[in-house]
Design a protein around this motif. Sequence first.
Motif, PDB file in Angstrom:
ATOM      1  N   UNK A  11       0.813  -1.214   0.000  1.00 49.66           N
ATOM      2  CA  UNK A  11       0.000   0.000   0.000  1.00 49.66           C
ATOM      3  C   UNK A  11       0.848   1.267   0.000  1.00 49.66           C
ATOM      4  N   UNK A  12       0.135   2.380  -0.249  1.00 43.98           N
ATOM      5  CA  UNK A  12       0.654   3.731  -0.010  1.00 43.98           C
ATOM      6  C   UNK A  12       1.692   4.195  -1.017  1.00 43.98           C
ATOM      7  N   UNK A  13       1.799   3.499  -2.137  1.00 43.78           N
ATOM      8  CA  UNK A  13       2.780   3.857  -3.161  1.00 43.78           C
ATOM      9  C   UNK A  13       2.182   4.690  -4.292  1.00 43.78           C
ATOM     10  N   UNK A  14       0.862   4.754  -4.379  1.00 41.53           N
ATOM     11  CA  UNK A  14       0.215   5.296  -5.579  1.00 41.53           C
ATOM     12  C   UNK A  14       0.515   6.774  -5.802  1.00 41.53           C
ATOM     13  N   UNK A  15       0.555   7.568  -4.740  1.00 42.76           N
ATOM     14  CA  UNK A  15       0.762   9.006  -4.903  1.00 42.76           C
ATOM     15  C   UNK A  15       2.162   9.291  -5.432  1.00 42.76           C
ATOM     16  N   UNK A  16       3.150   8.638  -4.855  1.00 45.59           N
ATOM     17  CA  UNK A  16       4.527   8.837  -5.310  1.00 45.59           C
ATOM     18  C   UNK A  16       4.704   8.397  -6.761  1.00 45.59           C
ATOM     19  N   UNK A  17       4.122   7.236  -7.096  1.00 47.56           N
ATOM     20  CA  UNK A  17       4.257   6.728  -8.458  1.00 47.56           C
ATOM     21  C   UNK A  17       3.567   7.647  -9.460  1.00 47.56           C
ATOM     22  N   UNK A  18       2.338   8.050  -9.145  1.00 47.47           N
ATOM     23  CA  UNK A  18       1.597   8.920 -10.058  1.00 47.47           C
ATOM     24  C   UNK A  18       2.275  10.284 -10.185  1.00 47.47           C
ATOM     25  N   UNK A  19       2.857  10.773  -9.098  1.00 49.55           N
ATOM     26  CA  UNK A  19       3.583  12.038  -9.167  1.00 49.55           C
ATOM     27  C   UNK A  19       4.804  11.906 -10.079  1.00 49.55           C
ATOM     28  N   UNK A  20       5.512  10.795  -9.974  1.00 50.37           N
ATOM     29  CA  UNK A  20       6.645  10.567 -10.876  1.00 50.37           C
ATOM     30  C   UNK A  20       6.216  10.581 -12.328  1.00 50.37           C
ATOM     31  N   UNK A  21       5.085   9.961 -12.620  1.00 47.88           N
ATOM     32  CA  UNK A  21       4.560   9.957 -13.988  1.00 47.88           C
ATOM     33  C   UNK A  21       4.173  11.374 -14.425  1.00 47.88           C
ATOM     34  N   UNK A  22       3.565  12.122 -13.497  1.00 44.88           N
ATOM     35  CA  UNK A  22       3.125  13.481 -13.820  1.00 44.88           C
ATOM     36  C   UNK A  22       4.309  14.401 -14.098  1.00 44.88           C
ATOM     37  N   UNK A  23       5.362  14.283 -13.309  1.00 42.87           N
ATOM     38  CA  UNK A  23       6.553  15.106 -13.539  1.00 42.87           C
ATOM     39  C   UNK A  23       7.211  14.723 -14.860  1.00 42.87           C
ATOM     40  N   UNK A  24       7.208  13.421 -15.187  1.00 42.47           N
ATOM     41  CA  UNK A  24       7.770  12.978 -16.465  1.00 42.47           C
ATOM     42  C   UNK A  24       6.994  13.581 -17.629  1.00 42.47           C
ATOM     43  N   UNK A  25       5.662  13.608 -17.508  1.00 44.45           N
ATOM     44  CA  UNK A  25       4.847  14.223 -18.557  1.00 44.45           C
ATOM     45  C   UNK A  25       5.155  15.711 -18.684  1.00 44.45           C
ATOM     46  N   UNK A  26       5.346  16.337 -17.534  1.00 44.54           N
ATOM     47  CA  UNK A  26       5.669  17.766 -17.520  1.00 44.54           C
ATOM     48  C   UNK A  26       6.994  18.025 -18.230  1.00 44.54           C
ATOM     49  N   UNK A  27       7.970  17.186 -17.968  1.00 41.43           N
ATOM     50  CA  UNK A  27       9.283  17.359 -18.594  1.00 41.43           C
ATOM     51  C   UNK A  27       9.223  17.126 -20.103  1.00 41.43           C
ATOM     52  N   UNK A  28       8.305  16.287 -20.524  1.00 39.49           N
ATOM     53  CA  UNK A  28       8.149  16.015 -21.955  1.00 39.49           C
ATOM     54  C   UNK A  28       7.253  17.040 -22.646  1.00 39.49           C
ATOM     55  N   UNK A  29       6.679  17.966 -21.860  1.00 38.68           N
ATOM     56  CA  UNK A  29       5.809  18.973 -22.445  1.00 38.68           C
ATOM     57  C   UNK A  29       4.399  18.503 -22.706  1.00 38.68           C
ATOM     58  N   UNK A  30       4.033  17.363 -22.143  1.00 37.54           N
ATOM     59  CA  UNK A  30       2.681  16.815 -22.316  1.00 37.54           C
ATOM     60  C   UNK A  30       1.794  17.399 -21.216  1.00 37.54           C
TER      61      UNK A  30
ATOM     62  N   UNK B  78      -4.546   3.484   3.735  1.00 34.74           N
ATOM     63  CA  UNK B  78      -3.256   3.600   3.045  1.00 34.74           C
ATOM     64  C   UNK B  78      -2.691   5.011   3.103  1.00 34.74           C
ATOM     65  N   UNK B  79      -3.569   6.018   3.071  1.00 28.45           N
ATOM     66  CA  UNK B  79      -3.070   7.398   3.036  1.00 28.45           C
ATOM     67  C   UNK B  79      -2.487   7.817   4.380  1.00 28.45           C
ATOM     68  N   UNK B  80      -2.747   7.043   5.408  1.00 26.30           N
ATOM     69  CA  UNK B  80      -2.180   7.363   6.726  1.00 26.30           C
ATOM     70  C   UNK B  80      -0.719   6.939   6.839  1.00 26.30           C
ATOM     71  N   UNK B  81      -0.232   6.177   5.875  1.00 25.79           N
ATOM     72  CA  UNK B  81       1.150   5.707   5.923  1.00 25.79           C
ATOM     73  C   UNK B  81       2.118   6.836   5.590  1.00 25.79           C
ATOM     74  N   UNK B  82       3.325   6.726   6.102  1.00 28.27           N
ATOM     75  CA  UNK B  82       4.317   7.775   5.920  1.00 28.27           C
ATOM     76  C   UNK B  82       4.625   8.063   4.472  1.00 28.27           C
ATOM     77  N   UNK B  83       4.731   7.028   3.653  1.00 27.51           N
ATOM     78  CA  UNK B  83       5.100   7.240   2.259  1.00 27.51           C
ATOM     79  C   UNK B  83       4.053   8.061   1.522  1.00 27.51           C
ATOM     80  N   UNK B  84       2.780   7.854   1.848  1.00 28.66           N
ATOM     81  CA  UNK B  84       1.725   8.637   1.207  1.00 28.66           C
ATOM     82  C   UNK B  84       1.880  10.117   1.543  1.00 28.66           C
TER      83      UNK B  84
END
Length: 592
Positions: free
Chosen positions: A118-137, A150-156
């Motif tokens: 659990x608790x990995x989705x925000x970090x992963x989706x943010x990585x994808x979003x920054x990659x899109x930003x860098x590509x100009x998408x 899950x959102x109560x976990x530290x990683x989230x």
Amino acid sequence: MSYPFLSKINEPSQLKQFNLEELRLLKEELRAFIIDVVSTKEGHLGASLGVVELTLALHYVFHTPNDLLVWDVGHQAYGHKILTGRRDVFFTNRQKNGISGFPKRSESKFDAFGVGHSSTSISAALGMAIASQLKGDVNRQHIAVIGDASIAAGMAFEGLNHAGVTKANLIVILNDNAIGIDPSVGALKNYLTKAKVGHKPKQDNIIEALNFTYKGPVDGHDLPSLIAALEELKSKKGPQFLHVITKKGKGLQKAEENQVKYHAPGKFDKNTGELLPKNNQDLPPKFQDVFGLTLVELAQNNEKIVGITPAMPTGSSLKYMMQAFPDRAFDVGIAEQHAVTFAAGLATQGKRVFCSIYSTFLQRAIDQVIHDVALQNLPVIFCIDRAGLVGNDGATHHGVFDVALLKSIPNIIIANPSNAIDLRNLLYTASLGLNNPIAIRYPRGRGEIKDWQQAFEKIEIGKAVELKHGNRLAILNFGHLLPQVESAVNSHQQKEEIGLYDMRFAKPLDFETLNQIFSTYQYLITVEDAAVEGGFGQSVQALAQAKGFTGKIEKLGIPDYFIDHGSTEELHEEVGISSTQITQKIDFLLDK
């Protein structure tokens, strides 16, 4: 049952042809289809039933797979799988050679990220979003669906904290149903409860304080409202947050009423929800219950004992101590790192701390085991549940790396009892007080001993047991596979030549017994339900080489690749640790 609308959906883009009334009928079919299949094939039920409307709304509003959808954990992704081209193979879910029970990138282009913890989705989706930003998408959307547990976990929180200082196109959807596998715990749960009953904390809105645009709460079972909310967020840029209220098990009364049991209920009557009877009468107990009931027994006579689990009171059976001694047993939520360091803090004050964590989840807290426990040599007792291959949950949940991860850490003891009585006695031994931390690993499922609640006996740390003497080949067993090993030995035509040893400990090794083995036998087989690389067998092999042993050593265990899902029996056969495979290895060596 026929599914006239669902049968038309082979990919999510086809949803856009439906009007709201047709979507309403489709959601009923999707829910019924999940119930139909899971009732006979088993799997995770309640979480997927709770997000049927949300799943439809997401795929209706967004353009997946171009828009990237990340599910947290994946327990709730059955509807997603069915709508994304896997309807006709969904009956193979979690079966050997079938589809995975969790999103898996190699399985579908619609599975943007593989998830099992659990608790990995925000970090992963943010990585994808920054990659899109860098590509100009700039128009691509990135959506993370995460539960309130899950959102109560530290990683989230780490992901939210970072996302709040970016301009990434990230939409975080909080699926708030007040439960993970067990009910959610902690202060954040109380905060979310206030929000959902109508208290809209504006000045102290934690999400807005992190620079997200907050919307909600929204009824997660009101499809038109969900679609409208998602359309609104889709039109905005930057970090967005949608708070959705759902009911786990929605649409099946029994699953709504007993959300813990119907998280993964086994087989049940699809019409009534009644669980089908299991032949559990007069069976040996589950290893988790041996742990839980023994801990209560020990705690009754030792007020220093404290129990901890990260979000798994039912799965670990710490629930028994939580019922008997609520002030001395703690569910800390999905927070393995906190659980370990919390245990360390208690241990500094003289408490005998039993920290029960699934093997696959302990991986998330190895730094804390090293720095906060082992480095300070605090005698925390790690009770490592689900150690070994766990079956149908597959690669994300197999507990095969704990021995290799822990073995290189100074000060720690690593034990693997072969049966319920040894587990009980190791727990007792640890409760008396040790000078080092100890990891006691045990598997998912049941043992073979019914009369396990015998008088406690202290076990000598680092001492193996000779079960059978031989003269040519010795089998060194480490852990719960002993019945398979005994079956292979006792049925063998040359069994008088085979010695059998229950080693019990990977660290410290029993040097005295091993030296006797090296001087007596020509061939050795080590057997463990753990990774061979860095495992017990490698320790034996290294010692044998140091002592000049010139015979042949075969190491049986989990090979150096990720093992997919299937029944435990099928997987034991695949990796070579079944009774049949052990017999074949004996034949190979003795025939030489």
